[in-house]
Write a protein that holds these residues in place. Structure first.
Motif, PDB file in Angstrom:
ATOM      1  N   THR A 138      61.239  12.292  52.064  1.00 18.44           N
ATOM      2  CA  THR A 138      60.480  12.662  53.264  1.00 18.44           C
ATOM      3  C   THR A 138      61.403  12.669  54.482  1.00 18.44           C
TER       4      THR A 138
ATOM      5  N   THR B 195      59.187  14.478  38.850  1.00 17.06           N
ATOM      6  CA  THR B 195      58.260  13.805  39.755  1.00 17.06           C
ATOM      7  C   THR B 195      58.044  12.386  39.268  1.00 17.06           C
TER       8      THR B 195
ATOM      9  N   TRP C 110      57.003   8.251  40.849  1.00 17.36           N
ATOM     10  CA  TRP C 110      55.814   7.564  41.337  1.00 17.36           C
ATOM     11  C   TRP C 110      55.721   7.709  42.850  1.00 17.36           C
TER      12      TRP C 110
ATOM     13  N   GLU D 207      53.542  12.160  46.032  1.00 16.83           N
ATOM     14  CA  GLU D 207      52.739  13.142  46.753  1.00 16.83           C
ATOM     15  C   GLU D 207      53.126  13.280  48.232  1.00 16.83           C
TER      16      GLU D 207
ATOM     17  N   PHE E  50      55.652  16.165  48.803  1.00 15.26           N
ATOM     18  CA  PHE E  50      55.114  17.526  48.818  1.00 15.26           C
ATOM     19  C   PHE E  50      54.263  17.764  50.069  1.00 15.26           C
ATOM     20  N   ALA E  51      53.534  16.729  50.483  1.00 12.82           N
ATOM     21  CA  ALA E  51      52.719  16.858  51.694  1.00 12.82           C
ATOM     22  C   ALA E  51      53.595  17.080  52.919  1.00 12.82           C
TER      23      ALA E  51
END
Length: 329
Positions: free
Chosen positions: A204, A229, A231, A234, A237-238
């Motif tokens: 991120t 991918t 743990w 998400e 990707f967000a």
């Protein structure tokens, strides 16, 4: 001497664990032809994965699966084969009929507990320390990991050994990017990130820096993110969606081992902004293929790649943005 290696990671997708155990399984029988080695697995290996050597055997125990395997199947195999030593990683069963050595690549579950799920983190924090204390020897793949083990677990220094790891010869300046570029329809210029998609890899943060490099410094080259991918992935990707990077960041997922050297060789730059590492193979793989890297200042990366690669604080978004724009040219 008969050694049983719990080498189950060699059956998994490409990760640092897989590279480590596959390297041991292939090299140890050659290094010690007077010893016998048995590779313990929870499924049959693919043909050609392991060398055909007179002092190398494979023992497969398919049940029980998952976390119970090292607690149940490994002691049973050690007893049935009457081995002299077991080599495993992280978690050891409460009982083995012989001494064991454990490889601990990092203790990120201790240092950065929020980068793990509650169950995985709790499992590791409860079982790894006593496993290390009972071991005849603990193997650390970097001096940084060795220092962490001594500091966090108070292990006797004489029982914690630094054993560095090497690279597959496929990672070299001769690696050809053309086949993988054609097969995966890759652009002629790209930045690269390699590693399991999980919080500790700080993807991120990388996406934020990449976005800033595009908006503030005019970077136009796409970013390819390689890795299965893991743990808590998400938010990665967000973040890409929130920053409007769907057209400039491409998630390739897991790629075959044979494709990685070409991916590195074809990249302008490899980026590795991890919050914490025990070693960090991708930066060295990239450098071996002739592609420059930028790494974070976490101690293991400063130790392994820092002498020949720029190092930046993992969370310094502006510094990462400037560096990737400058090096990409």
């Amino acid at each position: 001497m008969h050694v049983l290696l719990d080498a189950r990671p060699i059956l998994a997708a490409k990760t640092g664990d897989r590279s480590y155990w596959l390297g041991l399984a292939r090299a140890l029988p050659l290094a010690r032809p007077d010893w016998r080695f048995t590779i313990a697995l929870d499924g049959p290996p693919e043909p050609g994965l392991l060398p055909d050597l007179p002092n190398l055997d494979v023992a497969v125990a398919e049940r029980p699966r998952g976390r119970l395997w090292p607690l149940v199947a490994l002691p049973r195999l050690a007893r049935e084969l009457a081995v002299d030593l077991v080599a495993l990683q992280y978690v050891a069963p409460p009982y083995l009929p012989c001494p064991y050595v454990t490889s601990i690549h990092d203790i990120s579950f201790q240092v950065y507990p929020r980068t793990f799920t509650w169950f995985d983190g709790t499992w590791l924090r409860r079982l790894v320390p006593p496993s290390a204390r009972r071991a005849a020897g603990v193997l650390a793949i970097s001096q940084a990991t060795r220092a962490d083990l001594l500091r966090w677990y108070g292990l006797p220094p004489a029982r914690v050994h630094y054993v560095g790891i090497g690279l597959d010869p496929a990672y070299s300046p001769e690696a050809d990017p053309a086949p993988v570029r054609a097969r995966l329809d890759l652009p002629p210029r790209y930045l690269l990130s390699v590693g399991v998609l999980q919080p500790r890899k700080n993807l991120t943060g990388l996406l934020a820096a990449y976005h800033q490099a595009r908006t503030a410094h005019g970077l136009r080259d796409p970013l390819l993110v390689v890795g299965k991918t893991g743990w808590l992935a998400e938010p990665i990707f967000a973040q890409a969606r929130a920053l409007g990077l769907e057209d400039s960041v491409r998630f390739l997922g897991y790629v075959d081992d044979a494709d990685l050297p070409g991916l590195y060789a074809g990249a302008l730059l490899t980026l590795y902004p991890s919050l914490y590492e025990g070693f960090g193979l991708p930066p060295l793989e990239s450098l071996a293929c002739g592609t420059p890297v930028v790494v974070s200042t976490t101690p293991a990366l400063a130790e392994t790649a820092g002498p020949v690669a720029p190092t930046l604080p993992a969370r310094d978004t502006a510094a990462w943005a400037r560096m990737m724009a400058r090096l990409a040219g």
